[in-house]
Design a protein around this motif. Structure first.
Motif, PDB file in Angstrom:
ATOM      1  N   PHE A 334      -0.344 -49.988 -91.714  1.00 26.24           N
ATOM      2  CA  PHE A 334      -0.168 -50.625 -92.959  1.00 26.24           C
ATOM      3  C   PHE A 334       0.461 -52.095 -92.925  1.00 26.24           C
ATOM      4  O   PHE A 334       1.295 -52.176 -93.894  1.00 26.24           O
ATOM      5  N   GLY A 335       0.387 -52.775 -91.857  1.00 20.69           N
ATOM      6  CA  GLY A 335       0.913 -54.105 -91.865  1.00 20.69           C
ATOM      7  C   GLY A 335       2.550 -54.206 -91.529  1.00 20.69           C
ATOM      8  O   GLY A 335       3.211 -55.257 -91.391  1.00 20.69           O
ATOM      9  N   ALA A 336       3.033 -53.098 -91.132  1.00 26.40           N
ATOM     10  CA  ALA A 336       4.535 -52.968 -90.619  1.00 26.40           C
ATOM     11  C   ALA A 336       4.472 -53.878 -89.045  1.00 26.40           C
ATOM     12  O   ALA A 336       5.586 -54.735 -89.195  1.00 26.40           O
ATOM     13  N   THR A 337       3.850 -53.709 -88.236  1.00 24.77           N
ATOM     14  CA  THR A 337       3.786 -54.486 -86.980  1.00 24.77           C
ATOM     15  C   THR A 337       2.177 -55.216 -86.908  1.00 24.77           C
ATOM     16  O   THR A 337       1.232 -54.453 -87.265  1.00 24.77           O
ATOM     17  N   TRP A 338       2.221 -56.117 -86.235  1.00 23.99           N
ATOM     18  CA  TRP A 338       0.852 -56.674 -85.915  1.00 23.99           C
ATOM     19  C   TRP A 338       0.760 -56.989 -84.296  1.00 23.99           C
ATOM     20  O   TRP A 338       1.824 -57.328 -83.701  1.00 23.99           O
ATOM     21  N   LYS A 339      -0.339 -56.946 -83.792  1.00 27.50           N
ATOM     22  CA  LYS A 339      -0.519 -57.066 -82.354  1.00 27.50           C
ATOM     23  C   LYS A 339      -1.851 -58.146 -82.547  1.00 27.50           C
ATOM     24  O   LYS A 339      -2.660 -58.387 -83.419  1.00 27.50           O
ATOM     25  N   LYS A 340      -1.692 -58.981 -81.413  1.00 26.45           N
ATOM     26  CA  LYS A 340      -2.799 -60.115 -81.321  1.00 26.45           C
ATOM     27  C   LYS A 340      -4.007 -59.547 -80.992  1.00 26.45           C
ATOM     28  O   LYS A 340      -4.361 -58.880 -80.119  1.00 26.45           O
ATOM     29  N   ALA A 341      -5.314 -60.217 -81.320  1.00 24.21           N
ATOM     30  CA  ALA A 341      -6.525 -59.809 -81.075  1.00 24.21           C
ATOM     31  C   ALA A 341      -6.925 -61.032 -80.282  1.00 24.21           C
ATOM     32  O   ALA A 341      -6.590 -62.136 -80.161  1.00 24.21           O
ATOM     33  N   LYS A 342      -8.147 -60.928 -79.602  1.00 26.31           N
ATOM     34  CA  LYS A 342      -8.722 -61.935 -78.795  1.00 26.31           C
ATOM     35  C   LYS A 342      -9.450 -62.906 -79.732  1.00 26.31           C
ATOM     36  O   LYS A 342     -10.401 -62.123 -80.648  1.00 26.31           O
ATOM     37  N   LEU A 343      -9.501 -64.209 -79.599  1.00 22.45           N
ATOM     38  CA  LEU A 343     -10.106 -64.885 -80.571  1.00 22.45           C
ATOM     39  C   LEU A 343     -11.099 -65.971 -79.963  1.00 22.45           C
ATOM     40  O   LEU A 343     -10.463 -66.729 -79.001  1.00 22.45           O
ATOM     41  N   PHE A 355     -13.949 -62.439 -83.092  1.00 21.70           N
ATOM     42  CA  PHE A 355     -12.534 -61.695 -82.617  1.00 21.70           C
ATOM     43  C   PHE A 355     -12.867 -60.204 -81.905  1.00 21.70           C
ATOM     44  O   PHE A 355     -13.847 -59.660 -82.501  1.00 21.70           O
ATOM     45  N   SER A 356     -11.925 -59.811 -81.224  1.00 18.46           N
ATOM     46  CA  SER A 356     -12.153 -58.307 -80.634  1.00 18.46           C
ATOM     47  C   SER A 356     -10.911 -57.903 -80.181  1.00 18.46           C
ATOM     48  O   SER A 356      -9.771 -58.788 -80.007  1.00 18.46           O
ATOM     49  N   ALA A 357     -10.454 -56.734 -80.230  1.00 17.08           N
ATOM     50  CA  ALA A 357      -9.392 -56.132 -79.829  1.00 17.08           C
ATOM     51  C   ALA A 357      -9.804 -54.518 -79.188  1.00 17.08           C
ATOM     52  O   ALA A 357     -10.696 -53.871 -79.752  1.00 17.08           O
ATOM     53  N   SER A 358      -8.835 -54.202 -78.278  1.00 21.75           N
ATOM     54  CA  SER A 358      -8.881 -52.880 -77.769  1.00 21.75           C
ATOM     55  C   SER A 358      -7.890 -51.938 -78.244  1.00 21.75           C
ATOM     56  O   SER A 358      -6.686 -52.437 -77.985  1.00 21.75           O
ATOM     57  N   ILE A 359      -7.893 -51.099 -79.187  1.00 19.43           N
ATOM     58  CA  ILE A 359      -7.032 -50.388 -79.666  1.00 19.43           C
ATOM     59  C   ILE A 359      -6.710 -48.920 -79.346  1.00 19.43           C
ATOM     60  O   ILE A 359      -7.591 -48.133 -78.946  1.00 19.43           O
ATOM     61  N   ASP A 360      -5.359 -48.739 -78.961  1.00 14.19           N
ATOM     62  CA  ASP A 360      -5.109 -47.338 -78.573  1.00 14.19           C
ATOM     63  C   ASP A 360      -4.047 -46.657 -79.781  1.00 14.19           C
ATOM     64  O   ASP A 360      -3.438 -47.300 -80.413  1.00 14.19           O
ATOM     65  N   PHE A 361      -4.649 -45.443 -80.209  1.00 14.55           N
ATOM     66  CA  PHE A 361      -4.084 -44.594 -81.241  1.00 14.55           C
ATOM     67  C   PHE A 361      -3.344 -43.601 -80.528  1.00 14.55           C
ATOM     68  O   PHE A 361      -3.578 -43.060 -79.555  1.00 14.55           O
ATOM     69  N   PRO A 362      -1.961 -43.568 -81.088  1.00 15.67           N
ATOM     70  CA  PRO A 362      -0.942 -42.707 -80.476  1.00 15.67           C
ATOM     71  C   PRO A 362      -1.383 -41.349 -80.560  1.00 15.67           C
ATOM     72  O   PRO A 362      -1.045 -40.571 -79.685  1.00 15.67           O
ATOM     73  N   LYS A 363      -2.096 -40.718 -81.623  1.00 14.41           N
ATOM     74  CA  LYS A 363      -2.303 -39.179 -81.754  1.00 14.41           C
ATOM     75  C   LYS A 363      -3.458 -39.258 -82.792  1.00 14.41           C
ATOM     76  O   LYS A 363      -3.862 -40.280 -83.301  1.00 14.41           O
ATOM     77  N   THR A 364      -3.903 -37.890 -82.976  1.00 16.24           N
ATOM     78  CA  THR A 364      -4.958 -37.893 -83.763  1.00 16.24           C
ATOM     79  C   THR A 364      -4.468 -37.901 -85.244  1.00 16.24           C
ATOM     80  O   THR A 364      -3.342 -37.743 -85.339  1.00 16.24           O
ATOM     81  N   GLY A 365      -5.371 -38.188 -86.133  1.00 15.56           N
ATOM     82  CA  GLY A 365      -5.050 -38.412 -87.437  1.00 15.56           C
ATOM     83  C   GLY A 365      -5.852 -39.685 -88.067  1.00 15.56           C
ATOM     84  O   GLY A 365      -6.665 -39.979 -87.744  1.00 15.56           O
ATOM     85  N   TYR A 366      -5.245 -39.989 -89.509  1.00 16.38           N
ATOM     86  CA  TYR A 366      -5.879 -40.994 -90.390  1.00 16.38           C
ATOM     87  C   TYR A 366      -5.216 -42.208 -89.968  1.00 16.38           C
ATOM     88  O   TYR A 366      -3.982 -42.187 -90.021  1.00 16.38           O
ATOM     89  N   TYR A 367      -6.068 -43.371 -89.628  1.00 14.32           N
ATOM     90  CA  TYR A 367      -5.395 -44.731 -89.523  1.00 14.32           C
ATOM     91  C   TYR A 367      -5.996 -45.682 -90.321  1.00 14.32           C
ATOM     92  O   TYR A 367      -7.362 -45.561 -90.799  1.00 14.32           O
ATOM     93  N   GLU A 368      -5.624 -46.942 -90.660  1.00 15.36           N
ATOM     94  CA  GLU A 368      -6.259 -48.018 -90.995  1.00 15.36           C
ATOM     95  C   GLU A 368      -6.047 -49.024 -90.122  1.00 15.36           C
ATOM     96  O   GLU A 368      -5.078 -49.344 -89.572  1.00 15.36           O
ATOM     97  N   VAL A 369      -7.154 -49.778 -89.858  1.00 13.27           N
ATOM     98  CA  VAL A 369      -6.884 -51.052 -89.252  1.00 13.27           C
ATOM     99  C   VAL A 369      -7.153 -52.409 -90.171  1.00 13.27           C
ATOM    100  O   VAL A 369      -8.129 -52.348 -90.966  1.00 13.27           O
ATOM    101  N   TRP A 370      -6.199 -53.044 -90.046  1.00 11.42           N
ATOM    102  CA  TRP A 370      -6.041 -54.216 -90.994  1.00 11.42           C
ATOM    103  C   TRP A 370      -6.118 -55.377 -90.042  1.00 11.42           C
ATOM    104  O   TRP A 370      -5.792 -55.633 -88.916  1.00 11.42           O
TER     105      TRP A 370
END
Ligand SMILES: Nc1nc2c(c(=O)[nH]1)N[C@H]1C(S)=C(S)[C@@H](COP(=O)(O)O)O[C@H]1N2
Ligand SMILES: [Mo]
Length: 406
Positions: A334-343, A355-370
């Motif tokens: 939710f915007g607390a930290t940001w990572k770079k995507a490939k552009l 742009f593209s990015a490969s995202i790892d999610f730490p555990k099961t559950g609900y997320y939003e990608v911003w």
């Protein structure tokens, strides 16, 4: 067999009135039969649009796309949004179509047939972003009147045509020229032939830009009727209202063009920020020029459910009006930290960038990608709806998708 009932005379008369002509075999018209000519037209068929597109309005036709539909680097017709202010012209004859150049600041007023235009000037092809100034309007509070576009009023097709600057050099432009204004073949909803639905334009400097075209092809084919066949002005990176469809005349003006939707609060925003809901005087409103930095996640679609353990590959587009996008980031907290995507670099100026990015999610559950883009001047997309304005233009808030990891 059941007896066939025929429509009553009174009904026949009113049906004829609706059709605007006689129903020749009306006396044998079965009762309850729905005449094809009076059925609602199917916009998806009529405009060759995908059925996942959303019709916002039918008078005039306004159809919006969705983030996951505009995934291609080059937007195909079937996923391209439609914005009309008036009635689409009918019975266009490409063979006799012409465009005139006039106005206070033209040296030699001239008319070119479409054929002359195509043979006289060199052809150029560019991929150009067209985004409606009101894209994202649905998020403003207090709400703004007008089509409640969500995120889908943007496209990036390949346009082929002649450069406006080559034509301007051919007709000659006086030193006092400040603007060009377009006049088109669509008609006003009121039916009043003296009223234009829209007649906007651009400063002469924008008209002279390399990529400003009078286009006759879209994605290598004739421009679809609803997108401006047979001739369309294209000014990438600016509110798409500047890119007039069905062009008949260009006026070279010695003042800011004053056609329909150039004045009042149309396509203008307060020159300085105002309180939400404020009344803004006309002289404190400024014409929108280059569009702000923005991006869209086009894969996956919002609501995707994914299995844990495999990284998620996201992708999308970023654009920034006349500027290049130099940085692309994403957040899953939710915007607390940001990572770079490939552009990627744009294929040409005023095209959107992938742009593209490969995202790892730490555990099961609900997320939003911003997703958040930053332009060459260091301006980034706001996380929430930016400056309120009376007509709800220029919402470039970060795009967000919901993802469930199971
Ligand atoms: N002649 C004419 N040109 C027009 C319009 C219109 O109603 N009539 N709408 C403008 C607006 S407000 C937008 S957002 C774009 C939409 O282009 P599209 O329908 O090809 O997507 O066309 C612009 N050009
Ligand atoms: Mo628009």
């Amino acid at each position: 067999m059941k007896r066939r009932h025929f429509v009553k005379k009174g009904t026949l008369i009113s049906l004829s009135a609706l059709l605007g002509t006689d129903i020749v075999f009306g006396t044998t018209l079965p009762e309850g039969y729905e005449l094809l000519g009076l059925q609602d037209p199917d916009p998806f068929k009529m405009f060759e649009k995908d059925r996942e597109m959303e019709v916002l309005n039918d008078k005039p036709w306004n159809i919006e796309s969705k983030a996951h539909l505009i995934d291609d680097a080059v937007t195909p017709n079937k996923y391209m949004f439609v914005r009309n202010n008036g009635i689409i012209p009918e019975n266009i004859d490409e063979e006799t179509w012409s465009v005139s150049f006039d106005g206070e600041s033209v040296v030699n007023a001239k008319t070119y047939t479409l054929r002359e235009l195509k043979s006289k000037f060199r052809h150029y092809t560019y991929q150009l972003v067209l985004e409606c100034g009101g894209n994202g309007r649905n998020e403003f509070d207090p709400p703004a009147k007008g089509n409640q576009w969500k995120v889908g009023a943007v496209s990036c097709a390949r346009w082929t045509g002649v450069r406006m600057k080559d034509i301007l050099e051919d007709v000659g432009v006086k030193d006092n020229a400040v603007y060009i204004g377009y006049h088109s073949a669509d008609t006003h909803l009121s039916g009043d032939p003296d009223k234009e639905p829209i007649s906007r334009g651009m400063p002469i400097q924008k008209a002279y830009q390399e990529e400003t075209l009078l286009a006759f092809k879209m994605n290598g084919e004739d421009i679809p009727l609803v997108h401006g066949f047979p001739l369309r002005l294209i000014a990438g990176g600016w509110p798409a209202s500047v890119s007039g469809k069905w062009i008949r005349r260009i006026s070279i003006r010695d003042k800011v063009h004053d056609g329909a939707k150039m004045t009042g609060d149309a396509y203008r925003v307060p020159c300085r920020p105002v309180e939400p809901g404020a009344k803004v005087r006309e002289e404190d409103m400024c014409i929108i020029e280059s569009m702000p930095v923005k991006s869209l996640i086009t894969y996956p679609r919002s609501g995707a459910i994914l299995e844990q353990g495999r990284p998620l590959q996201i992708r999308g587009h970023a654009w920034a009006g006349e500027l290049e996008v130099v940085d692309m980031e994403y957040s899953i907290d939710f915007g607390a930290t940001w990572k770079k995507a490939k552009l990627q670099k744009p294929v040409n100026r005023l095209a959107w960038q992938q742009f593209s990015a490969s995202i790892d999610f730490p555990k099961t559950g609900y997320y939003e990608v911003w997703a958040k883009a930053t332009d060459a001047l260091g301006q980034s997309q706001p996380m929430v709806v930016p400056g309120w304005n009376p007509k709800g233009y220029l919402n470039n808030a970060c795009h967000r998708i919901a993802v469930k990891i199971v």
